[in-house]
Motif scaffolding. Structure first.
Motif, PDB file in Angstrom:
ATOM      1  N   THR A 108       0.631  -1.107   0.131  1.00  0.00           N
ATOM      2  CA  THR A 108      -0.068  -0.071   0.098  1.00  0.00           C
ATOM      3  C   THR A 108       0.781   1.086  -0.208  1.00  0.00           C
ATOM      4  O   THR A 108       0.448   2.345  -0.440  1.00  0.00           O
ATOM      5  CB  THR A 108      -0.860   0.030   1.235  1.00  0.00           C
ATOM      6  N   GLN A 109       2.152   1.347   0.669  1.00  0.00           N
ATOM      7  CA  GLN A 109       2.852   2.389   0.474  1.00  0.00           C
ATOM      8  C   GLN A 109       3.508   2.542  -0.872  1.00  0.00           C
ATOM      9  O   GLN A 109       3.662   3.829  -1.190  1.00  0.00           O
ATOM     10  CB  GLN A 109       3.973   1.959   1.232  1.00  0.00           C
ATOM     11  N   ASN A 110       3.380   1.538  -1.717  1.00  0.00           N
ATOM     12  CA  ASN A 110       4.182   1.920  -3.044  1.00  0.00           C
ATOM     13  C   ASN A 110       2.645   1.955  -4.039  1.00  0.00           C
ATOM     14  O   ASN A 110       2.897   2.284  -5.173  1.00  0.00           O
ATOM     15  CB  ASN A 110       4.662   0.372  -3.592  1.00  0.00           C
ATOM     16  N   ASN A 111       1.532   2.031  -3.472  1.00  0.00           N
ATOM     17  CA  ASN A 111       0.210   2.158  -4.495  1.00  0.00           C
ATOM     18  C   ASN A 111       0.014   3.766  -4.468  1.00  0.00           C
ATOM     19  O   ASN A 111      -0.349   4.251  -3.484  1.00  0.00           O
ATOM     20  CB  ASN A 111      -0.680   1.485  -3.841  1.00  0.00           C
ATOM     21  N   ALA A 112      -0.164   4.290  -5.817  1.00  0.00           N
ATOM     22  CA  ALA A 112      -0.621   5.651  -6.055  1.00  0.00           C
ATOM     23  C   ALA A 112      -1.732   6.057  -5.142  1.00  0.00           C
ATOM     24  O   ALA A 112      -2.197   7.243  -4.865  1.00  0.00           O
ATOM     25  CB  ALA A 112      -0.605   5.879  -7.410  1.00  0.00           C
TER      26      ALA A 112
ATOM     27  N   TYR B 292      -3.940  -4.412  -6.717  1.00  0.00           N
ATOM     28  CA  TYR B 292      -4.843  -3.384  -5.973  1.00  0.00           C
ATOM     29  C   TYR B 292      -5.416  -2.432  -6.992  1.00  0.00           C
ATOM     30  O   TYR B 292      -6.519  -1.976  -7.171  1.00  0.00           O
ATOM     31  CB  TYR B 292      -4.245  -3.013  -4.897  1.00  0.00           C
ATOM     32  N   GLU B 293      -4.490  -1.762  -7.747  1.00  0.00           N
ATOM     33  CA  GLU B 293      -4.654  -0.711  -8.735  1.00  0.00           C
ATOM     34  C   GLU B 293      -5.817  -1.380  -9.713  1.00  0.00           C
ATOM     35  O   GLU B 293      -6.756  -0.567  -9.842  1.00  0.00           O
ATOM     36  CB  GLU B 293      -3.360   0.042  -9.359  1.00  0.00           C
ATOM     37  N   LYS B 294      -5.499  -2.693 -10.301  1.00  0.00           N
ATOM     38  CA  LYS B 294      -6.331  -3.040 -11.360  1.00  0.00           C
ATOM     39  C   LYS B 294      -7.655  -3.385 -10.841  1.00  0.00           C
ATOM     40  O   LYS B 294      -8.881  -3.179 -11.357  1.00  0.00           O
ATOM     41  CB  LYS B 294      -5.823  -4.134 -12.030  1.00  0.00           C
ATOM     42  N   LEU B 295      -7.756  -3.880  -9.519  1.00  0.00           N
ATOM     43  CA  LEU B 295      -8.854  -4.163  -8.824  1.00  0.00           C
ATOM     44  C   LEU B 295      -9.936  -2.891  -8.486  1.00  0.00           C
ATOM     45  O   LEU B 295     -10.987  -2.847  -8.944  1.00  0.00           O
ATOM     46  CB  LEU B 295      -8.656  -4.872  -7.712  1.00  0.00           C
ATOM     47  N   LEU B 296      -9.210  -1.835  -7.866  1.00  0.00           N
ATOM     48  CA  LEU B 296      -9.835  -0.628  -7.896  1.00  0.00           C
ATOM     49  C   LEU B 296     -10.434   0.076  -9.105  1.00  0.00           C
ATOM     50  O   LEU B 296     -11.615   0.545  -9.048  1.00  0.00           O
ATOM     51  CB  LEU B 296      -8.980   0.394  -7.285  1.00  0.00           C
ATOM     52  N   LEU B 297      -9.610   0.239 -10.046  1.00  0.00           N
ATOM     53  CA  LEU B 297     -10.000   0.717 -11.263  1.00  0.00           C
ATOM     54  C   LEU B 297     -11.202  -0.033 -12.125  1.00  0.00           C
ATOM     55  O   LEU B 297     -12.272   0.405 -12.490  1.00  0.00           O
ATOM     56  CB  LEU B 297      -9.038   0.945 -12.313  1.00  0.00           C
TER      57      LEU B 297
END
Length: 148
Positions: free
Chosen positions: A27-31, A127-132
């Motif tokens: 999560t620290q690396n996630n925009a 996580y990014e793909k899932l959120l988008l």
């Protein structure tokens, strides 16, 4: 190969905090997390428990009644607020990587170290793909949500 000679999970010392460390680093690396768009909510996390769904209590919107006009002869009617449960589907994913001692010896590099360096970036991307994809589904919905 006989099963008696294979290292089993029960033979290993598993660091208890490794999963938490990995989740924190990814999560620290996630925009989305670093920008504040997505945040951890401990109150919701405490409701998750076991199972594939989570029931989260919520206050329903106030009734869409016309306001009352006060006068000297009538008391105002007192309204109430009600609650409901929102049900959320929990998502769970796993992934595994491996390498052999021979691959490290022949290549002159440590594949497991490379895997370890990239795991948090992998999960950040997931996580990014899932959120988008979730947002695309939410915004493509034409169903009006009832507030009653």
């Amino acid at each position: 190969m006989a099963n008696g000679n294979i290292t089993q999970l029960s033979d290993m010392q598993i660091p208890e905090n490794w999963g938490a460390y990995l989740a924190e680093k990814s999560t620290q690396n996630n925009a989305f997390f670093t920008s504040g768009v997505v945040q951890s909510v401990p109150q919701i996390a405490s409701l998750l428990g076991a199972g594939k769904t989570a029931n989260m209590p919520l206050f329903k919107p106030l009734a869409d009644d016309d306001p009352q006009v006060p006068d000297d002869t009538t008391d105002l009617l007192v309204n109430k607020i009600t609650t409901d449960l929102a049900q959320a589907r929990k998502l769970g994913f796993d992934q595994a990587w491996s390498a052999t001692d021979l691959s490290a010896e022949l290549s002159g590099a440590d594949p497991l170290s490379a895997i370890g360096d990239q795991v948090s970036d992998y999960w950040s991307h997931v996580y990014e793909k899932l959120l988008l994809q979730t947002l695309a589904g939410v915004f493509s919905s034409t169903r009006k949500v009832s507030t009653n």
